[in-house]
Design a protein around this motif. Sequence first.
Motif, PDB file in Angstrom:
ATOM      1  N   ARG A 222     178.458  31.055  31.245  1.00  0.00           N
ATOM      2  CA  ARG A 222     178.139  32.199  30.407  1.00  0.00           C
ATOM      3  C   ARG A 222     178.870  32.124  29.066  1.00  0.00           C
ATOM      4  O   ARG A 222     178.291  32.400  28.004  1.00  0.00           O
ATOM      5  CB  ARG A 222     178.506  33.483  31.144  1.00  0.00           C
ATOM      6  CG  ARG A 222     178.103  34.750  30.414  1.00  0.00           C
ATOM      7  CD  ARG A 222     178.174  35.981  31.300  1.00  0.00           C
ATOM      8  NE  ARG A 222     179.483  36.112  31.924  1.00  0.00           N
ATOM      9  CZ  ARG A 222     179.751  35.868  33.211  1.00  0.00           C
ATOM     10  NH1 ARG A 222     178.788  35.438  34.015  1.00  0.00           N
ATOM     11  NH2 ARG A 222     180.957  36.035  33.719  1.00  0.00           N
ATOM     12  N   THR A 223     180.142  31.710  29.090  1.00  0.00           N
ATOM     13  CA  THR A 223     180.907  31.568  27.841  1.00  0.00           C
ATOM     14  C   THR A 223     180.292  30.503  26.941  1.00  0.00           C
ATOM     15  O   THR A 223     180.157  30.687  25.724  1.00  0.00           O
ATOM     16  CB  THR A 223     182.363  31.221  28.154  1.00  0.00           C
ATOM     17  OG1 THR A 223     182.913  32.226  29.014  1.00  0.00           O
ATOM     18  CG2 THR A 223     183.183  31.160  26.882  1.00  0.00           C
ATOM     19  N   ARG A 225     177.157  29.488  26.925  1.00  0.00           N
ATOM     20  CA  ARG A 225     175.882  29.976  26.383  1.00  0.00           C
ATOM     21  C   ARG A 225     176.118  30.951  25.234  1.00  0.00           C
ATOM     22  O   ARG A 225     175.393  30.916  24.217  1.00  0.00           O
ATOM     23  CB  ARG A 225     175.073  30.656  27.493  1.00  0.00           C
ATOM     24  CG  ARG A 225     174.553  29.710  28.562  1.00  0.00           C
ATOM     25  CD  ARG A 225     173.504  30.389  29.404  1.00  0.00           C
ATOM     26  NE  ARG A 225     173.272  29.671  30.656  1.00  0.00           N
ATOM     27  CZ  ARG A 225     173.826  29.982  31.811  1.00  0.00           C
ATOM     28  NH1 ARG A 225     174.638  31.031  31.887  1.00  0.00           N
ATOM     29  NH2 ARG A 225     173.557  29.274  32.900  1.00  0.00           N
ATOM     30  N   GLU A 226     177.101  31.843  25.393  1.00  0.00           N
ATOM     31  CA  GLU A 226     177.404  32.791  24.305  1.00  0.00           C
ATOM     32  C   GLU A 226     177.870  32.051  23.060  1.00  0.00           C
ATOM     33  O   GLU A 226     177.468  32.406  21.932  1.00  0.00           O
ATOM     34  CB  GLU A 226     178.470  33.781  24.772  1.00  0.00           C
ATOM     35  CG  GLU A 226     177.989  34.764  25.838  1.00  0.00           C
ATOM     36  CD  GLU A 226     179.100  35.681  26.308  1.00  0.00           C
ATOM     37  OE1 GLU A 226     180.252  35.472  25.850  1.00  0.00           O
ATOM     38  OE2 GLU A 226     178.819  36.586  27.117  1.00  0.00           O
ATOM     39  N   ASN A 227     178.715  31.044  23.215  1.00  0.00           N
ATOM     40  CA  ASN A 227     179.159  30.270  22.053  1.00  0.00           C
ATOM     41  C   ASN A 227     177.991  29.550  21.392  1.00  0.00           C
ATOM     42  O   ASN A 227     177.890  29.496  20.152  1.00  0.00           O
ATOM     43  CB  ASN A 227     180.226  29.258  22.474  1.00  0.00           C
ATOM     44  CG  ASN A 227     181.532  29.915  22.878  1.00  0.00           C
ATOM     45  OD1 ASN A 227     181.846  31.011  22.390  1.00  0.00           O
ATOM     46  ND2 ASN A 227     182.289  29.290  23.753  1.00  0.00           N
ATOM     47  N   ARG A 229     174.790  30.447  21.475  1.00  0.00           N
ATOM     48  CA  ARG A 229     173.964  31.437  20.770  1.00  0.00           C
ATOM     49  C   ARG A 229     174.628  31.906  19.490  1.00  0.00           C
ATOM     50  O   ARG A 229     173.958  32.095  18.456  1.00  0.00           O
ATOM     51  CB  ARG A 229     173.702  32.635  21.706  1.00  0.00           C
ATOM     52  CG  ARG A 229     172.680  32.363  22.796  1.00  0.00           C
ATOM     53  CD  ARG A 229     172.215  33.656  23.423  1.00  0.00           C
ATOM     54  NE  ARG A 229     173.287  34.322  24.132  1.00  0.00           N
ATOM     55  CZ  ARG A 229     173.554  34.156  25.421  1.00  0.00           C
ATOM     56  NH1 ARG A 229     172.831  33.328  26.139  1.00  0.00           N
ATOM     57  NH2 ARG A 229     174.550  34.818  25.997  1.00  0.00           N
ATOM     58  N   ARG A 230     175.962  32.080  19.522  1.00  0.00           N
ATOM     59  CA  ARG A 230     176.665  32.515  18.307  1.00  0.00           C
ATOM     60  C   ARG A 230     176.568  31.454  17.216  1.00  0.00           C
ATOM     61  O   ARG A 230     176.315  31.764  16.037  1.00  0.00           O
ATOM     62  CB  ARG A 230     178.132  32.784  18.632  1.00  0.00           C
ATOM     63  CG  ARG A 230     178.974  33.223  17.440  1.00  0.00           C
ATOM     64  CD  ARG A 230     180.402  33.509  17.873  1.00  0.00           C
ATOM     65  NE  ARG A 230     180.991  32.361  18.526  1.00  0.00           N
ATOM     66  CZ  ARG A 230     181.501  31.316  17.896  1.00  0.00           C
ATOM     67  NH1 ARG A 230     181.479  31.287  16.574  1.00  0.00           N
ATOM     68  NH2 ARG A 230     182.044  30.308  18.557  1.00  0.00           N
ATOM     69  N   ARG A 233     173.089  31.515  15.788  1.00  0.00           N
ATOM     70  CA  ARG A 233     172.869  32.697  14.961  1.00  0.00           C
ATOM     71  C   ARG A 233     173.553  32.556  13.601  1.00  0.00           C
ATOM     72  O   ARG A 233     172.960  32.891  12.560  1.00  0.00           O
ATOM     73  CB  ARG A 233     173.395  33.930  15.703  1.00  0.00           C
ATOM     74  CG  ARG A 233     173.103  35.244  15.007  1.00  0.00           C
ATOM     75  CD  ARG A 233     173.351  36.422  15.923  1.00  0.00           C
ATOM     76  NE  ARG A 233     174.702  36.398  16.474  1.00  0.00           N
ATOM     77  CZ  ARG A 233     175.006  36.122  17.742  1.00  0.00           C
ATOM     78  NH1 ARG A 233     174.048  35.824  18.602  1.00  0.00           N
ATOM     79  NH2 ARG A 233     176.266  36.129  18.170  1.00  0.00           N
TER      80      ARG A 233
END
Length: 269
Positions: A222-223, A225-227, A229-230, A233
């Motif tokens: 999850r970490t 994937r968040e990185n 996506r960030r 973006r």
Amino acid sequence: MNDTPTVLLIVVIGVLVAAGVTLLLERSLTRILLGVILLGNGVNLMILSTGGTAGGPPLLGFTPPEEMSDPLPQAMILTAIVITLGVTAFLLAMAYRSWQLQGHDEVQDDAEDRRIATGGERRRARQYIRAQKRALRRTIRAQRSALEAQIDAQDELEEAQRAVIREQIAQARRDLEERLEDADDEARARLLDSQAADARAAIEEARRRVREARQELAEHLRTDRENERRLRRELRQRIRAQKQQLRASIRAERERLARAEDSDMQGVD
């Protein structure tokens, strides 16, 4: 008699030339015209100062040769005056026409030079965007490789834990069988209950460790994937801002070129 020019004449020549060059670097045609006039006068004075002291008219039979003035600087000055007059008339016509069409006499940037400069900026922007995309892809590949390595290591750890648990269960079964061979029925029942309780406890402990490992792995996933996506973006925002800036500059350049090419839009007020 001394043939060198006076200090005052040198100072006047320097001031005229300096003022003329300074005005030539301006964008206003009127100031450029004044700069041409001042520069021409300064150069004429410099040529005049090279002629030496004043003498008689340079006419054979009228003035002795050793008392004649040098005719070459005078002829060059007359030619320079005529050329300066022609350049002055040309610049005056250009300044008047520019004021008539545009309302000012400033020199406009060359459209082709601006187009080339804009094209260079566009190429640099495209190269920067491609470099940012390549850097993002490398970062994503590195993160995926690290994540896959971490997943493989976690799978190996889980497999090792399962092997240890299987070995413990097999050893417990062997011990149980050995004890059952030497025990009576009642002792055999108690031994079975004890061994079953120990086996269940070992199995529960192993399951707990596996659940914790899976939770930790899910948190890492999850970490990551968040990185990812960030990063995507942020890159999209930077690319969007650069594209907006590039479109604004292209739009302004096209409007300026349209005004420069359409005489009906210039200086009508």
